[in-house]
Write a protein that holds these residues in place. Structure first.
Motif, mmCIF file in Angstrom:
data_model
loop_
_atom_site.group_PDB
_atom_site.id
_atom_site.type_symbol
_atom_site.label_atom_id
_atom_site.label_comp_id
_atom_site.label_asym_id
_atom_site.label_seq_id
_atom_site.Cartn_x
_atom_site.Cartn_y
_atom_site.Cartn_z
ATOM 1 N N ASN A 1 -4.666 3.130 4.500
ATOM 2 C CA ASN A 1 -3.396 2.868 3.819
ATOM 3 C C ASN A 1 -2.600 4.157 3.660
ATOM 4 O OD1 ASN A 1 -5.553 3.457 1.987
ATOM 5 N ND2 ASN A 1 -4.355 2.732 0.254
ATOM 6 N N ARG A 2 -1.373 4.104 4.113
ATOM 7 C CA ARG A 2 -0.517 5.299 4.074
ATOM 8 C C ARG A 2 0.942 4.874 4.039
ATOM 9 N NH1 ARG A 2 2.005 5.526 8.876
ATOM 10 N NH2 ARG A 2 0.917 5.276 10.867
ATOM 11 N N MET A 3 1.799 5.838 3.704
ATOM 12 C CA MET A 3 3.232 5.580 3.735
ATOM 13 C C MET A 3 3.694 5.491 5.190
ATOM 14 S SD MET A 3 4.431 5.178 0.777
ATOM 15 C CE MET A 3 3.782 5.320 -0.894
ATOM 16 N N PRO A 4 4.817 4.790 5.448
ATOM 17 C CA PRO A 4 5.304 4.706 6.835
ATOM 18 C C PRO A 4 5.636 6.096 7.387
ATOM 19 C CG PRO A 4 6.459 3.149 5.404
ATOM 20 C CD PRO A 4 5.650 4.035 4.503
ATOM 21 N N ARG A 5 5.727 6.186 8.703
ATOM 22 C CA ARG A 5 6.103 7.453 9.355
ATOM 23 C C ARG A 5 7.376 8.000 8.736
ATOM 24 N NH1 ARG A 5 3.480 7.901 14.578
ATOM 25 N NH2 ARG A 5 2.515 5.885 14.995
ATOM 26 N N ASN A 6 7.414 9.299 8.518
ATOM 27 C CA ASN A 6 8.572 10.002 7.930
ATOM 28 C C ASN A 6 8.810 9.668 6.453
ATOM 29 O OD1 ASN A 6 9.156 11.337 10.343
ATOM 30 N ND2 ASN A 6 10.279 9.550 11.080
ATOM 31 N N CYS A 7 7.915 8.914 5.865
ATOM 32 C CA CYS A 7 8.060 8.564 4.439
ATOM 33 C C CYS A 7 6.896 9.112 3.627
ATOM 34 C CB CYS A 7 8.114 7.044 4.272
ATOM 35 S SG CYS A 7 9.431 6.260 5.202
ATOM 36 N N SER A 8 6.190 10.075 4.196
ATOM 37 C CA SER A 8 4.963 10.534 3.531
ATOM 38 C C SER A 8 5.255 11.195 2.183
ATOM 39 C CB SER A 8 4.179 11.479 4.437
ATOM 40 O OG SER A 8 5.013 12.542 4.810
ATOM 41 N N HIS A 9 6.524 11.551 1.945
ATOM 42 C CA HIS A 9 6.874 12.180 0.665
ATOM 43 C C HIS A 9 7.136 11.131 -0.427
ATOM 44 C CE1 HIS A 9 10.491 11.287 2.927
ATOM 45 N NE2 HIS A 9 11.175 11.275 1.803
ATOM 46 N N PHE A 10 7.125 9.829 -0.085
ATOM 47 C CA PHE A 10 7.362 8.799 -1.101
ATOM 48 C C PHE A 10 6.272 8.868 -2.176
ATOM 49 C CE2 PHE A 10 10.089 5.389 1.259
ATOM 50 C CZ PHE A 10 10.972 6.380 1.675
ATOM 51 N N SER A 11 6.673 8.468 -3.384
ATOM 52 C CA SER A 11 5.742 8.572 -4.520
ATOM 53 C C SER A 11 4.677 7.466 -4.489
ATOM 54 C CB SER A 11 6.559 8.469 -5.810
ATOM 55 O OG SER A 11 5.714 8.163 -6.875
ATOM 56 N N TRP A 12 3.491 7.818 -4.983
ATOM 57 C CA TRP A 12 2.410 6.832 -5.124
ATOM 58 C C TRP A 12 2.443 6.171 -6.498
ATOM 59 C CZ3 TRP A 12 -0.170 5.098 -1.063
ATOM 60 C CH2 TRP A 12 -0.223 5.892 0.079
ATOM 61 N N GLY A 13 3.554 6.344 -7.232
ATOM 62 C CA GLY A 13 3.670 5.742 -8.560
ATOM 63 C C GLY A 13 3.732 4.224 -8.495
ATOM 64 N N LYS A 14 3.483 3.592 -9.641
ATOM 65 C CA LYS A 14 3.483 2.120 -9.701
ATOM 66 C C LYS A 14 4.335 1.659 -10.880
ATOM 67 C CE LYS A 14 -1.076 0.855 -9.476
ATOM 68 N NZ LYS A 14 -2.155 -0.152 -9.324
ATOM 69 N N SER A 15 5.660 1.869 -10.792
ATOM 70 C CA SER A 15 6.531 1.448 -11.883
ATOM 71 C C SER A 15 6.439 -0.069 -12.081
ATOM 72 C CB SER A 15 7.984 1.834 -11.564
ATOM 73 O OG SER A 15 8.856 1.154 -12.438
ATOM 74 N N GLU A 16 6.271 -0.492 -13.321
ATOM 75 C CA GLU A 16 6.186 -1.933 -13.627
ATOM 76 C C GLU A 16 7.566 -2.564 -13.578
ATOM 77 O OE1 GLU A 16 3.380 -3.721 -14.569
ATOM 78 O OE2 GLU A 16 2.127 -1.965 -14.176
ATOM 79 N N THR A 17 8.606 -1.740 -13.770
ATOM 80 C CA THR A 17 9.957 -2.302 -13.933
ATOM 81 C C THR A 17 10.849 -2.108 -12.707
ATOM 82 O OG1 THR A 17 10.528 -0.208 -14.992
ATOM 83 C CG2 THR A 17 10.000 -2.074 -16.449
ATOM 84 N N ASP A 18 10.609 -1.052 -11.947
ATOM 85 C CA ASP A 18 11.505 -0.762 -10.824
ATOM 86 C C ASP A 18 10.726 -0.823 -9.508
ATOM 87 O OD1 ASP A 18 13.285 0.163 -9.008
ATOM 88 O OD2 ASP A 18 13.796 2.013 -10.096
ATOM 89 N N PRO A 19 10.943 -1.885 -8.728
ATOM 90 C CA PRO A 19 10.191 -2.010 -7.472
ATOM 91 C C PRO A 19 10.477 -0.882 -6.487
ATOM 92 C CG PRO A 19 11.758 -3.846 -7.743
ATOM 93 C CD PRO A 19 11.829 -3.020 -8.992
ATOM 94 N N LEU A 20 11.644 -0.223 -6.665
ATOM 95 C CA LEU A 20 11.947 0.897 -5.762
ATOM 96 C C LEU A 20 11.146 2.140 -6.125
ATOM 97 C CD1 LEU A 20 15.796 0.557 -5.228
ATOM 98 C CD2 LEU A 20 13.920 -0.265 -3.806
ATOM 99 N N LYS A 21 10.491 2.089 -7.300
ATOM 100 C CA LYS A 21 9.624 3.203 -7.703
ATOM 101 C C LYS A 21 8.167 2.744 -7.751
ATOM 102 C CE LYS A 21 13.109 5.857 -10.110
ATOM 103 N NZ LYS A 21 13.939 5.830 -11.308
ATOM 104 N N ASN A 22 7.846 1.801 -6.900
ATOM 105 C CA ASN A 22 6.485 1.271 -6.857
ATOM 106 C C ASN A 22 5.956 1.388 -5.422
ATOM 107 O OD1 ASN A 22 4.223 -0.512 -6.645
ATOM 108 N ND2 ASN A 22 4.861 -1.417 -8.595
ATOM 109 N N LYS A 23 4.810 2.012 -5.291
ATOM 110 C CA LYS A 23 4.228 2.240 -3.952
ATOM 111 C C LYS A 23 4.066 0.951 -3.153
ATOM 112 C CE LYS A 23 -0.623 1.838 -5.352
ATOM 113 N NZ LYS A 23 -1.963 2.447 -5.392
ATOM 114 N N HIS A 24 3.867 -0.173 -3.868
ATOM 115 C CA HIS A 24 3.620 -1.430 -3.140
ATOM 116 C C HIS A 24 4.812 -1.847 -2.279
ATOM 117 C CE1 HIS A 24 0.348 -2.300 -6.303
ATOM 118 N NE2 HIS A 24 -0.215 -1.943 -5.179
ATOM 119 N N SER A 25 5.997 -1.335 -2.613
ATOM 120 C CA SER A 25 7.176 -1.659 -1.799
ATOM 121 C C SER A 25 7.152 -0.934 -0.456
ATOM 122 C CB SER A 25 8.461 -1.260 -2.538
ATOM 123 O OG SER A 25 8.582 -1.979 -3.733
#
Ligand SMILES: O=c1ccn([C@H]2C[C@H](O)[C@@H](COP(=O)(O)O)O2)c(=O)[nH]1
Ligand SMILES: [Zn+2]
Length: 144
Positions: free
Chosen positions: A49-73
């Protein structure tokens, strides 16, 4: 001089070992998943499991309220990466070794790619894994 080593080849141990090794490469601080696709004792693809290519800097956070700040997105599941990474051989009728029982999205990918068996190491009971079982049962994919 080399000494012949005895003992039969244990494919399950070996391919799950490769999946576990792949999992160790994951940067997810909470859950590391590895997958290894095997057919006729040949490894066709591996992934973790990894971030998409060129997105490796995305956060591994799991915001309950903001899906744009949640790794699952964003995160690519290990099974998906293993299928995307496969070499030119066809994964139809292959076996996927995976350190965590696949979610429903990965179950769909597994079925659509003709993988016939899933061997898993651990299981997290969730609605998505219940859905995976229904998908595998209906599609005739064995899991153990
Ligand atoms: O089938 C699956 C299910 C999950 N994963 C990955 C995706 C994430 O990086 C983690 C799950 O994060 P949690 O913090 O445990 O919710 O596992 C996967 O690769 N394959
Ligand atoms: Zn998944």
């Amino acid at each position: 001089m080399t000494t012949a080593r005895r003992g039969s080849f244990d494919g399950d141990d070996y391919f799950m070992g490769v999946a576990s090794l792949a999992a160790q490469q994951s940067k997810d601080p909470v859950t590391q998943v590895g997958a290894c696709i095997e057919k006729n004792n040949v490894i066709l693809g591996t992934g973790y499991n990894r971030m998409p290519r060129n997105c490796s800097h995305f956060s591994w956070g799991k915001s309950e309220t903001d899906p744009l700040k949640n790794k699952h997105s964003y995160v690519c599941h290990a099974e998906m990466i293993a299928i995307c990474n496969k070499n030119s051989a066809d994964v139809k009728d292959s076996t996927m070794y995976v350190t965590l029982f696949p979610c429903n999205e990965c179950a769909k990918l597994i079925v659509e790619n003709g993988i016939k068996e899933v061997v898993y190491q651990s299981y997290k009971d969730k609605p998505s894994t219940d859905a995976s079982k229904l998908i595998f049962d209906a599609a005739g994919v064995k899991y153990r």
